[in-house]
Design a protein around this motif. Structure first.
Motif, PDB file in Angstrom:
ATOM      1  N   LYS A   4       0.824  -1.205   0.000  1.00 28.00           N
ATOM      2  CA  LYS A   4       0.000   0.000   0.000  1.00 28.00           C
ATOM      3  C   LYS A   4       0.858   1.254   0.000  1.00 28.00           C
ATOM      4  CE  LYS A   4      -3.949  -2.024   2.301  1.00 28.00           C
ATOM      5  NZ  LYS A   4      -4.844  -1.905   3.431  1.00 28.00           N
ATOM      6  N   GLU A 250      -9.099  10.892   6.074  1.00 27.82           N
ATOM      7  CA  GLU A 250      -9.931   9.911   6.790  1.00 27.82           C
ATOM      8  C   GLU A 250     -10.043   8.626   5.996  1.00 27.82           C
ATOM      9  OE1 GLU A 250     -13.741  10.783   8.586  1.00 27.82           O
ATOM     10  OE2 GLU A 250     -13.147  12.890   8.583  1.00 27.82           O
ATOM     11  N   LEU A 253      -6.650   6.890   6.086  1.00 26.77           N
ATOM     12  CA  LEU A 253      -6.349   6.240   7.366  1.00 26.77           C
ATOM     13  C   LEU A 253      -7.238   5.025   7.601  1.00 26.77           C
ATOM     14  CD1 LEU A 253      -5.685   9.270   9.727  1.00 26.77           C
ATOM     15  CD2 LEU A 253      -4.053   7.741   8.652  1.00 26.77           C
ATOM     16  N   GLY A 254      -8.382   4.983   6.901  1.00 27.75           N
ATOM     17  CA  GLY A 254      -9.236   3.802   6.997  1.00 27.75           C
ATOM     18  C   GLY A 254      -8.697   2.661   6.142  1.00 27.75           C
ATOM     19  N   SER A 255      -7.683   2.949   5.324  1.00 27.61           N
ATOM     20  CA  SER A 255      -7.171   1.936   4.409  1.00 27.61           C
ATOM     21  C   SER A 255      -5.713   1.604   4.643  1.00 27.61           C
ATOM     22  CB  SER A 255      -7.310   2.421   2.960  1.00 27.61           C
ATOM     23  OG  SER A 255      -8.601   2.896   2.718  1.00 27.61           O
ATOM     24  N   ILE A 256      -4.964   2.510   5.261  1.00 28.19           N
ATOM     25  CA  ILE A 256      -3.529   2.304   5.398  1.00 28.19           C
ATOM     26  C   ILE A 256      -3.079   2.872   6.745  1.00 28.19           C
ATOM     27  CG2 ILE A 256      -3.127   4.446   4.079  1.00 28.19           C
ATOM     28  CD1 ILE A 256      -0.528   3.234   3.061  1.00 28.19           C
ATOM     29  N   ALA A 257      -2.099   2.213   7.349  1.00 29.72           N
ATOM     30  CA  ALA A 257      -1.594   2.682   8.645  1.00 29.72           C
ATOM     31  C   ALA A 257      -0.909   4.039   8.447  1.00 29.72           C
ATOM     32  CB  ALA A 257      -0.608   1.667   9.197  1.00 29.72           C
ATOM     33  N   ARG A 415      -0.458  11.468  12.729  1.00 31.54           N
ATOM     34  CA  ARG A 415      -1.652  10.683  12.981  1.00 31.54           C
ATOM     35  C   ARG A 415      -2.695  11.484  13.783  1.00 31.54           C
ATOM     36  NH1 ARG A 415      -1.918   4.921  14.827  1.00 31.54           N
ATOM     37  NH2 ARG A 415      -4.099   4.698  15.303  1.00 31.54           N
ATOM     38  N   LEU A 419      -6.573  14.126  12.162  1.00 31.05           N
ATOM     39  CA  LEU A 419      -7.980  13.979  12.516  1.00 31.05           C
ATOM     40  C   LEU A 419      -8.487  15.151  13.333  1.00 31.05           C
ATOM     41  CD1 LEU A 419      -7.840  10.212  13.387  1.00 31.05           C
ATOM     42  CD2 LEU A 419      -8.915  11.254  11.393  1.00 31.05           C
TER      43      LEU A 419
ATOM     44  N   ARG B  47     -15.186   6.051  13.683  1.00 30.25           N
ATOM     45  CA  ARG B  47     -13.727   6.027  13.526  1.00 30.25           C
ATOM     46  C   ARG B  47     -13.082   4.949  14.384  1.00 30.25           C
ATOM     47  NH1 ARG B  47     -12.054  12.423  13.655  1.00 30.25           N
ATOM     48  NH2 ARG B  47     -12.542  12.903  11.490  1.00 30.25           N
ATOM     49  N   LEU B  50     -13.443   1.784  12.668  1.00 35.45           N
ATOM     50  CA  LEU B  50     -12.500   1.752  11.547  1.00 35.45           C
ATOM     51  C   LEU B  50     -11.052   1.633  12.010  1.00 35.45           C
ATOM     52  CD1 LEU B  50     -14.127   4.520   9.432  1.00 35.45           C
ATOM     53  CD2 LEU B  50     -13.491   2.299   8.547  1.00 35.45           C
ATOM     54  N   ARG B  51     -10.834   1.739  13.306  1.00 37.93           N
ATOM     55  CA  ARG B  51      -9.494   1.665  13.864  1.00 37.93           C
ATOM     56  C   ARG B  51      -8.639   2.893  13.507  1.00 37.93           C
ATOM     57  NH1 ARG B  51      -6.213  -3.955  13.460  1.00 37.93           N
ATOM     58  NH2 ARG B  51      -8.173  -4.853  12.776  1.00 37.93           N
ATOM     59  N   ILE B  52      -9.294   3.986  13.086  1.00 37.37           N
ATOM     60  CA  ILE B  52      -8.539   5.219  12.844  1.00 37.37           C
ATOM     61  C   ILE B  52      -8.123   5.804  14.187  1.00 37.37           C
ATOM     62  CG2 ILE B  52      -8.672   7.566  11.938  1.00 37.37           C
ATOM     63  CD1 ILE B  52     -10.577   6.577   9.799  1.00 37.37           C
ATOM     64  N   ILE B  53      -9.015   5.705  15.181  1.00 36.08           N
ATOM     65  CA  ILE B  53      -8.616   6.062  16.549  1.00 36.08           C
ATOM     66  C   ILE B  53      -8.971   4.888  17.471  1.00 36.08           C
ATOM     67  CG2 ILE B  53      -8.715   8.586  16.388  1.00 36.08           C
ATOM     68  CD1 ILE B  53     -11.550   8.495  17.352  1.00 36.08           C
ATOM     69  N   HIS B  54      -8.346   4.888  18.613  1.00 29.38           N
ATOM     70  CA  HIS B  54      -8.555   3.777  19.540  1.00 29.38           C
ATOM     71  C   HIS B  54      -9.309   4.248  20.774  1.00 29.38           C
ATOM     72  CE1 HIS B  54      -5.962   1.674  16.959  1.00 29.38           C
ATOM     73  NE2 HIS B  54      -4.847   2.280  17.338  1.00 29.38           N
ATOM     74  N   ASP B  71      -2.905  -0.440  14.081  1.00 28.50           N
ATOM     75  CA  ASP B  71      -3.611   0.336  13.071  1.00 28.50           C
ATOM     76  C   ASP B  71      -3.567  -0.367  11.726  1.00 28.50           C
ATOM     77  OD1 ASP B  71      -0.996   2.754  13.516  1.00 28.50           O
ATOM     78  OD2 ASP B  71      -0.939   0.817  12.532  1.00 28.50           O
ATOM     79  N   ALA B  73      -5.034  -1.363   8.987  1.00 25.90           N
ATOM     80  CA  ALA B  73      -6.328  -1.017   8.425  1.00 25.90           C
ATOM     81  C   ALA B  73      -6.942  -2.244   7.763  1.00 25.90           C
ATOM     82  CB  ALA B  73      -6.166   0.103   7.425  1.00 25.90           C
ATOM     83  N   ASN B  74      -8.227  -2.315   7.873  1.00 29.94           N
ATOM     84  CA  ASN B  74      -8.925  -3.519   7.446  1.00 29.94           C
ATOM     85  C   ASN B  74      -9.441  -3.399   6.020  1.00 29.94           C
ATOM     86  OD1 ASN B  74     -10.515  -5.809   7.287  1.00 29.94           O
ATOM     87  ND2 ASN B  74     -10.938  -5.725   9.481  1.00 29.94           N
ATOM     88  N   ASP B  75      -8.954  -4.293   5.157  1.00 32.00           N
ATOM     89  CA  ASP B  75      -9.380  -4.237   3.756  1.00 32.00           C
ATOM     90  C   ASP B  75     -10.783  -4.779   3.554  1.00 32.00           C
ATOM     91  OD1 ASP B  75      -7.010  -3.138   3.105  1.00 32.00           O
ATOM     92  OD2 ASP B  75      -6.109  -4.973   2.310  1.00 32.00           O
ATOM     93  N   TYR B  79     -15.257   2.593   3.752  1.00 33.39           N
ATOM     94  CA  TYR B  79     -15.663   3.756   4.558  1.00 33.39           C
ATOM     95  C   TYR B  79     -15.903   4.974   3.679  1.00 33.39           C
ATOM     96  CZ  TYR B  79     -15.143   7.675   7.843  1.00 33.39           C
ATOM     97  OH  TYR B  79     -15.321   8.820   8.561  1.00 33.39           O
ATOM     98  N   PRO B  81     -16.540   8.909   4.088  1.00 32.12           N
ATOM     99  CA  PRO B  81     -16.510   9.967   5.122  1.00 32.12           C
ATOM    100  C   PRO B  81     -17.671  10.932   4.960  1.00 32.12           C
ATOM    101  CG  PRO B  81     -14.906  10.450   3.438  1.00 32.12           C
ATOM    102  CD  PRO B  81     -15.531   9.140   3.069  1.00 32.12           C
TER     103      PRO B  81
END
Lengths: 437, 304
Positions: A4, A250, A253-257, A415, A419, B47, B50-54, B71, B73-75, B79, B81
């Motif tokens: 990615k 957003e 970050l939902g797709s990649i660390a 990070r 947001l 979020r 989505l694991r963008i924040i914990h 983090d 991210a889950n394929d 999502y 926005p």
């Protein structure tokens, strides 16, 4: 490295390289750098070749004939090109009879004539100009005009009159001018490198120092590095702000660390910089080659240059990314990146000192100060006597460690900042983010 | 197994408790509606899924994976926005390929074309994003969300700013995702949409869960305490009627909330004595009404 990350790198690269701004900048930067010289060269002798009429108040009564003669000679011989076209203004001298009783009034009259454009300038020759013993504090020749920036006439006058006066003084002292000229021939001081032993055991003569190489190569290297940083950090900053404002971050970050995202961006911009520098290197080499000066370009340093440039982009790019992530628009960001710019400018401020004393303790220390290493060490490597291997190793190691530290810290700020909405954080808050994560 | 399991999570920003001890289970293959006023913690919750924040505490499992830490991210999630999330200077086709690539999907070109045709955007691949209208951009964003065939689709305000035609197009697409087995979570301010589309409705207010369940079970709790009335002519003062707590005037008709003990028949008689009644209906409160009862100014006053 994750796949990615490469997806991000590819997008950043293409998005930047394909912008008009990038293409324009590639052509524009050389124009900015060399355009001034070019315009001067092109317009020389084409802008203003009108005859310049100059009044002469010859209070010595000994110079006017000579000046008129010298000007006539110049007008006939020196200011025409092969086709007979004028390349400079002819000078025409007009004698104004001196009336010592009302000399101030005379000066004013002539000044008024210059104001009314009847004359271009006037010169006043002091009474005892040729007299070697005269120690008047008054200047011997005064040149008055309404255009102080046009100094062609003063330069010509100074040359011609000094030559004449010198001859006159020598003659008065009974000395043969030819003897003096012979005595005054200067001895040249040659600037050479060191002798070395070749592989076959012979002693190789030292090479003459090439002024072009000695000064322009380090200068070129630092300019190229600087440009690579300029043309990547700006898109880095505006890119991350766009992503934040358009809510793209957003989705990202939902797709990649976040760390992979940041690394992807930095890798993409290293690619951009390599493209840019590659174009200039090939272009510079081609120009040098065409002029038979290809040995001036230190191609053996290209590898090091790329390494240091990549490190610099990672180091500074990470900081710009973190700063951009904290802001809502470019204006806010410009304030936040001020300190980073100062850091970037250190090598520029100190360039003169480093060029003059490349092996001094100051230059060595500066080139091992990681934020300055990529530029300063690179510059020192391009100059004699070179840099000891341990310094290169230390420089690279220090830069890599600092880069890792910056990237790590920036990743944490990146990070959180991405947001965040609302007003940008204070520096103390940013530091807190670094340590709390 | 559930698509999302949230177990008593908390999240605090500075002094603000954005999410307060929230638990929620989203079964697979359902459409789950998130409602709640602005700033009540919806987006924060999404979020965290989505694991963008914990979360600060508590546990989240998404599609069987622990989503509380890390983090990665889950394929398997898509999502969308709340606002547009597209690069304005890129071509539509490129943006979509980029997002597909970020989800690990290669050679998405054929899928992109199919989706663009489906959402009535044929041939826009070669156009710049900035040339798209708001509705078109929203549809493109939607495609970016679902291109990689996610098992869980999270949509933050998918219908905001869409005209009825585009709204139907997206709605149909969402329902088809569900039919194909995906779980859909979406947040919305449009109570009508929530009522029509959602199998379950979840409402968050000031960081806390205030409603959760099927629409029927939620309405059941409130009972048939609403009268929908249309009269010929104006000038009737509904507040004077016995047992009427609150009047919601929509102009052409009125909704009256009545006491549990009040008799709708008595109110009808009263009304008939004062004006011509064209419509009279005893009904459950709308989701809109329930929302206002929980989060409206009156409720806020009581709460504070």
């Amino acid at each position: 490295m994750s796949r990615k990350m490469w997806v991000v790198a590819r997008r950043e690269y293409r998005a930047t390289v394909r912008t008009k701004a990038f293409v324009i900048a590639i052509f524009l930067v050389p124009i900015f750098m060399f355009g001034g010289i070019g315009v001067q060269a092109l317009t020389r002798g084409r802008i203003d070749n009108d005859p310049k009429k100059i009044a002469v108040l010859d209070r010595s009564d000994r110079l006017f004939e000579f000046l008129a003669e010298a000007a006539a000679k110049r007008n006939a011989e020196d200011i025409k090109d092969d086709s007979g076209k004028l390349t400079d203004s002819p000078y025409v001298f007009e004698r104004v009879p001196v009336e010592e009783q009302r000399i101030d009034a005379q000066r004013l009259e002539i000044s008024d004539r210059i104001r009314s454009k009847e004359l271009f300038a006037f010169i006043e020759v002091a009474p005892e100009v040729v007299d070697a013993e005269a120690k008047s504090s008054e200047p011997a020749i005064r040149y008055h005009s309404n255009q102080p920036t046009y100094d062609n006439i003063t330069r010509w006058l100074s040359r011609v009159i000094n030559d004449k006066v010198r001859s006159a003084r020598l003659a008065a002292a009974g000395i043969d001018r030819a003897v003096v000229e012979k005595a005054m021939v200067p001895v040249s001081v040659d600037n050479l490198g060191l002798l070395e032993r070749t592989a076959t055991g012979e002693i190789k003569a030292a090479e003459r120092v090439n002024r072009l190489q000695v000064f322009f190569v380090p200068l070129g290297i630092i300019m190229l590095m600087w440009m690579a940083l300029m043309m990547t950090t700006q898109p880095i900053l505006s890119g991350v702000i766009e992503e934040k404002m358009q809510k793209i971050s957003e989705v990202l970050l939902g797709s990649i660390a976040p760390f992979d995202l940041m690394m992807g961006k930095l890798v993409g911009y290293v690619g951009v910089a390599i493209t840019l520098v590659g174009i200039y290197m090939i272009g510079g080499w081609a120009v040098a080659n065409y002029n038979d000066m290809s040995d001036v370009i230190p191609m053996h340093l290209a590898g090091w240059f790329i390494v240091f440039m990549a490190l610099a982009i990672f180091m500074y790019g990470a900081l710009f990314l973190a700063a951009g992530a904290c802001c809502n628009d470019l204006k806010e960001a410009q304030n936040l990146v001020m300190p980073i710019w100062l850091l970037l400018l250190i090598p520029m401020f100190t360039l003169g000192t480093v060029l003059e004393h490349p092996t001094s303790g100051f230059a060595t220390a500066l080139s091992l100060f990681p934020p300055a290493t990529p530029m300063v060490l690179m510059v020192r490597m391009s100059m004699a006597p070179g840099v000891p291997a341990w310094q290169i190793a230390a420089g690279i190691l220090g830069t890599i460690l600092t880069t890792l530290l910056f990237v790590w810290a920036a990743g944490r700020v990146f990070r959180i900042g991405l947001l965040m909405q609302g007003k940008p954080p204070k520096p103390t808050e940013i530091v807190k983010w670094v340590f709390q994560g | 197994m559930s698509a999302v399991e949230i177990d008593s999570i908390c999240k605090t920003f500075g002094t603000l408790r954005a999410v307060d001890n929230l638990s929620l289970t989203v079964p697979r293959g359902t459409v789950y509606g998130f409602i709640g006023p602005n700033g009540s913690g919806k987006t924060t919750t999404l979020r965290m899924i989505l694991r963008i924040i914990h979360p600060d505490s508590g546990r989240i499992r998404v599609l069987g994976e622990d989503a509380t830490a890390g983090d990665a991210a889950n394929d398997r999630i898509g999502y969308l926005p709340e606002e547009r999330g597209l690069y304005r200077k890129m071509l539509v086709g490129e943006v979509l390929e980029f997002y597909a690539g970020l989800k690990g999907l290669r050679n998405a070109r054929e899928d992109i074309r199919r989706w663009l045709d489906r959402l009535q955007l044929p041939g826009v691949e070669k156009k710049k994003v900035e040339a798209m209208s708001k509705g078109m951009a929203q549809k493109i964003q939607f495609i970016a969300t679902v291109l990689h065939r996610p098992e869980l689709v999270i949509l933050d305000e998918p219908f905001s700013g869409l005209d009825p035609v585009n709204m139907d197009v997206i709605k149909d697409a969402v329902l088809e995702l569900k039919k194909n087995g995906a779980t859909v979570i979406f947040s919305t301010h449009d109570m009508d949409v929530a009522e029509k589309m959602c199998d379950f409705v979840f409402m968050i207010f000031k960081g806390q869960k205030v409603l959760d369940g099927t629409l029927e079970s939620i309405k059941e709790k409130y009972g048939a305490d609403t009268l929908r009335v249309r009269l010929d002519g104006n000038g009737v003062s509904f507040h004077e009627l016995p047992g009427v707590q609150r009047v919601n005037d929509y102009g052409r008709f009125q909704e009256l909330r009545i006491d549990k003990q009040a008799d709708p028949q008595a109110i009808l008689q009263q009304l008939a004595g004062r004006a011509r009644v064209k419509h009279f209906e005893v009904t459950q409160p709308s989701l809109h009404d329930i929302f206002v009862r929980i989060a409206g100014p009156a409720a806020q006053e009581v709460a504070s």
